[in-house]
Design an enzyme around this catalytic site. Sequence first.
Site, PDB file in Angstrom:
ATOM      1  N   SER A   1       8.937  -3.704 -47.830  1.00 23.59           N
ATOM      2  CA  SER A   1       8.856  -4.071 -46.423  1.00 23.59           C
ATOM      3  C   SER A   1       7.722  -5.030 -46.089  1.00 23.59           C
ATOM      4  O   SER A   1       7.627  -5.525 -44.967  1.00 23.59           O
ATOM      5  CB  SER A   1       8.764  -2.818 -45.550  1.00 23.59           C
ATOM      6  OG  SER A   1       7.471  -2.309 -45.573  1.00 23.59           O
TER       7      SER A   1
ATOM      8  N   LYS B   1       4.663   2.590 -37.646  1.00 22.24           N
ATOM      9  CA  LYS B   1       4.073   1.264 -37.838  1.00 22.24           C
ATOM     10  C   LYS B   1       3.621   0.668 -36.512  1.00 22.24           C
ATOM     11  O   LYS B   1       2.543   0.055 -36.416  1.00 22.24           O
ATOM     12  CB  LYS B   1       5.079   0.336 -38.532  1.00 22.24           C
ATOM     13  CG  LYS B   1       5.291   0.677 -40.016  1.00 22.24           C
ATOM     14  CD  LYS B   1       6.410  -0.171 -40.631  1.00 22.24           C
ATOM     15  CE  LYS B   1       6.466   0.008 -42.148  1.00 22.24           C
ATOM     16  NZ  LYS B   1       7.600  -0.740 -42.755  1.00 22.24           N
TER      17      LYS B   1
HETATM   18 CA   LIG Z   1       4.863  -3.749 -44.387  1.00 20.00          CA
END
Ligand SMILES: [Ca+2]
Lengths: 221, 221, 221, 221, 221, 221
Positions: D95, D138
């Site tokens: 990611s 996140k």
């Molecule tokens: Ca990341």
Amino acid sequence: RYGLAEKEDQVGVVTGLAWTSVGGELLSIEALRLPGKGRMKTTGKLGDVMKESIDAASSFVRSISPELGVKPPKFEAVDIHVHVPEGATPKDGPSAGVAMVTSIVSVLTGIPVRKDVAMTGEVTLRGNVLPIGGLKEKLLAALRGGIKTVLIPEENAKDLAEIPDNVKEGLRIVPVAHVREVLREALVRMPDPVEWDEAAEEAAAAARRLERDNTPTATAH
Amino acid sequence: RYGLAEKEDQVGVVTGLAWTSVGGELLSIEALRLPGKGRMKTTGKLGDVMKESIDAASSFVRSISPELGVKPPKFEAVDIHVHVPEGATPKDGPSAGVAMVTSIVSVLTGIPVRKDVAMTGEVTLRGNVLPIGGLKEKLLAALRGGIKTVLIPEENAKDLAEIPDNVKEGLRIVPVAHVREVLREALVRMPDPVEWDEAAEEAAAAARRLERDNTPTATAH
Amino acid sequence: RYGLAEKEDQVGVVTGLAWTSVGGELLSIEALRLPGKGRMKTTGKLGDVMKESIDAASSFVRSISPELGVKPPKFEAVDIHVHVPEGATPKDGPSAGVAMVTSIVSVLTGIPVRKDVAMTGEVTLRGNVLPIGGLKEKLLAALRGGIKTVLIPEENAKDLAEIPDNVKEGLRIVPVAHVREVLREALVRMPDPVEWDEAAEEAAAAARRLERDNTPTATAH
Amino acid sequence: RYGLAEKEDQVGVVTGLAWTSVGGELLSIEALRLPGKGRMKTTGKLGDVMKESIDAASSFVRSISPELGVKPPKFEAVDIHVHVPEGATPKDGPSAGVAMVTSIVSVLTGIPVRKDVAMTGEVTLRGNVLPIGGLKEKLLAALRGGIKTVLIPEENAKDLAEIPDNVKEGLRIVPVAHVREVLREALVRMPDPVEWDEAAEEAAAAARRLERDNTPTATAH
Amino acid sequence: RYGLAEKEDQVGVVTGLAWTSVGGELLSIEALRLPGKGRMKTTGKLGDVMKESIDAASSFVRSISPELGVKPPKFEAVDIHVHVPEGATPKDGPSAGVAMVTSIVSVLTGIPVRKDVAMTGEVTLRGNVLPIGGLKEKLLAALRGGIKTVLIPEENAKDLAEIPDNVKEGLRIVPVAHVREVLREALVRMPDPVEWDEAAEEAAAAARRLERDNTPTATAH
Amino acid sequence: RYGLAEKEDQVGVVTGLAWTSVGGELLSIEALRLPGKGRMKTTGKLGDVMKESIDAASSFVRSISPELGVKPPKFEAVDIHVHVPEGATPKDGPSAGVAMVTSIVSVLTGIPVRKDVAMTGEVTLRGNVLPIGGLKEKLLAALRGGIKTVLIPEENAKDLAEIPDNVKEGLRIVPVAHVREVLREALVRMPDPVEWDEAAEEAAAAARRLERDNTPTATAH
Ligand SMILES: [Ca+2]
Ligand SMILES: [Ca+2]
Ligand SMILES: [Ca+2]
Ligand SMILES: [Ca+2]
Ligand SMILES: [Ca+2]
Ligand SMILES: [Ca+2]
Ligand SMILES: [Ca+2]
Ligand SMILES: [Ca+2]
Ligand SMILES: [Ca+2]
Ligand SMILES: [Ca+2]
Ligand SMILES: [Ca+2]
Ligand SMILES: [Ca+2]
């Protein structure tokens, strides 16, 4: 079609014989020659012993290359890729050695391999053929697969006594002691040798290098 | 959008078909061509068998490159990167072989791949297509993903009897025995072959080298 | 024929002696010399210790090469492949060191090895022969295999007291302290030394390089 | 200061977003460009998947380099080192792909990255952005760390419904489908493209080589 | 003869001292110098720590080579092989460092090592000697093996209080703090230094390169 | 003497601080510069994280080399060996990063490191100093070892509240945020920068290459 003899004579495609816990099996071995730098690539989930048997086959072929009509420097100009499908099935052991030699010789010379010949046998660096296991299962697989001629190691000839008669009648079984006999049976024709005097070639190359180094690159007045 | 057919025809992007414990899945295979030195890079958490299938695909493509309009020396001037997203999912097996061949041919020729074609099949070094497992699950995934045409190995055609009618009606299913048939279905057009006489090219290169070595670099008087 | 003495004197083929849990055994060691770049390849399911014994054998041979009639630059122009059949049997240990030295010397000089000599012993980088285990089993295997002469490490001579008389009567047993004694017994003839003054050769090569660099590539007026 | 947004816009320093068992975290990604030979070095206890995501990012950037104002031969003249502190903490996963692309583009072009932008998303070889996990954690980490703008994969936009309002109000959240959108948000300015006609460049290089080979190195009379 | 002092002074052969669970032992360390390219080969079933101690020894020797009469470019023209028999016995640890330095210096300079000297001690990159374990067992092994002089790390001198008197009377025990003291005791004579001004050598090499590049290869009229 | 401050200022020798289960310890880090090809060698039983910290230190130093008076091409002409005695003790972790940077800068510039300075801190590719663990144990080891000045990460300054007064009184403790502050404290003098215009150097090199290619190697009439 997998597990059957090939449909036509092809360059680089050889039928080996494998022996597994569930019986014998035809093993299709494919080699390709590509423009390159003397590298050998192997694929097909091959174990270390089978990879080493390809290395030994390759060194043996290089050592007799003039006899096969191939000049040694040719090896530095090609890559050879040996692949054994099916890619998900692990394969190992030294007994495909004679088939490896045959497929490498075929791609180097461009001479096709007879489609109805199968073979089994370990090879040494001198091309001698060593005995293998599973002879009966391998011969049965050859018969099932439509193979006509099977090359086996001479030291396995004594084991033919235990093979059923119908198998021995359905196949031409040829014991071989050296790879030269394998090539005579498996290739559609034998290559013409070339002359190659290693010492003379080395001396000539050294002389060319020396001349180039010593010639002043221009003498003008 | 992942798990669906591509939105447009793209160079180097091919839809494969994977089979996992939870069913079939579309597998997007991407290749890029970069200026380089003949290296192959692979990423996407690929297992050894899938990496070997990329090696075999690459050697096969090199062996037929003049037929694809690509001169062999081109391979020494490019690197090819094959990536299979999603990067965290392990992938393995030989059945993406035909997709690997197609993506490599597409990046080398610059010819796009049809977005509504998916494919599955192991390939040999001669480009023959070997059978695969999970046909039903793969066809279901193709249907779900909006694929129109699915290329399957000819040896799997016999398994179509067990596939539900709605699947067979929703998809054009094309059995293929050789990669040449795959390329005809998958590329938006076929490449024009180039002439390439390996022996003549080698001889010409050798002659050029010789002339350069022997020409005194200046003859002046 | 495996497990028996060789049928003729051959270049690069040496009979070693192995010791396993089920007794002693003849070990056929084969080396080939190929045009190359100074690489050493080893095959035959060899363990790390046996591979290291080949490395040590190779360095020792290089260090005494003028004495063997081989100029040191020769090593950069050849590859050597050492193979120990049978390929599926794991082999390890340092005691084939003297056989490794002998096969490497044989392929470099082209001088055949006597077919009825077998040998066992670890070698150091200076060519000294170190003692080994399993002497009795190795001698029995040599006798069974039709060997006439067996070379053993001098430090094992004291163990001969425990060897049955029929074995000692059936074999000529030669204790050796250095590889030079091994070569005198095993090669059909000794090579002629060449002169090689390392410092002088290096100076000459440096002088040639310097002259080439300093000579204006054309002097014109 | 670790775990907070950077204090100034810097070349090659990008803020990614990681997701661990204990929540989200800012991930500082640093790239350096050094004079070199086209090598990529990675450090920071990176797992195989993260290393592969850097490989894919690098190939993608090379494939679009003229669009970034960077001529392809530039890549052979530089090494790039990507480091992810803190060096003792293991990191993995795909990611950070968009952050890797951004840091590589920044060091190649010399254009700084905005200090108050964070990003997450896997990238394909074509620069498409694939969805990620842990969106909520996140975003919380970004808010805590003083980030103003967060770039997320378009396919994760549907997950924003589950994100608390205070988070969505404290951050500018930008869904992106392709890396080009990432670069427009993250770089302080966009690079100017250069023209690069690959075929023409290759032909010119080949012509120069040919002329050099064919020109007699001196024409004297 | 293994386990005893050498019979004569030899180039590259050094007696180290090992400490195992069953007591101390003499360790014969052999180095050979071969024409080559600056490579280091190690054999003898050496563990990683012993291999690293050889690397450190080698770098230290290179760093002081003018002091040993060896010009630095010499290192690029030779390979060094360090072997520790017996090949089947695993060896590890850093305490043979001083012996490694001594054998490398001996083969580079061609100066023999005194046969009745044994030594033990780790070395740093600056040639400092660090303390070791098993002093008593090592000294006993030296006495048994017929050694006359043993070099030990200065930091181990305090441990001599615990050593039996008969051992201390039978051996000349020399504590050393730096490898220079080791070389003075172990080599039959010290090498003569050569002058080597690194900066001047580099500048001269650069000037030669520049002149060659700028000189028109022929100016004729 | 191990575990104590160095006895004199030396080039390439830096005192780091380690933290083990039994307390803190001085860690002597040694670097050597050798004529070479830009390679980095590391020894001393270093874990992967410590090796990566050396890689990061090296890239950082290369990136600022003109500021250190070192022209970038210098890096391609030297090898650097970093060793951490004692060779049998495993070492790992990123906290020796600042010491690694300092020892590399010292050997490149030839400027000695102050013998009474110890340091701890992870470094990023930009030279920022990140916090470490075990501050108390490390400071105690520094005091015991006769160190006068300890450089610690600025982010660890808040932990000084928990350090006993006698430690804080016996040491000069300097918090640092960037490696530039480390070098100012640790080197006996700062290097003089050199000018280095990367773009101009590249253009000049390209021009020289072009001129050489285009100049007829001799024009004679
Ligand atoms: Ca990341
Ligand atoms: Ca099968
Ligand atoms: Ca077989
Ligand atoms: Ca998925
Ligand atoms: Ca598939
Ligand atoms: Ca046997
Ligand atoms: Ca043996
Ligand atoms: Ca953290
Ligand atoms: Ca022993
Ligand atoms: Ca020792
Ligand atoms: Ca200690
Ligand atoms: Ca530290």
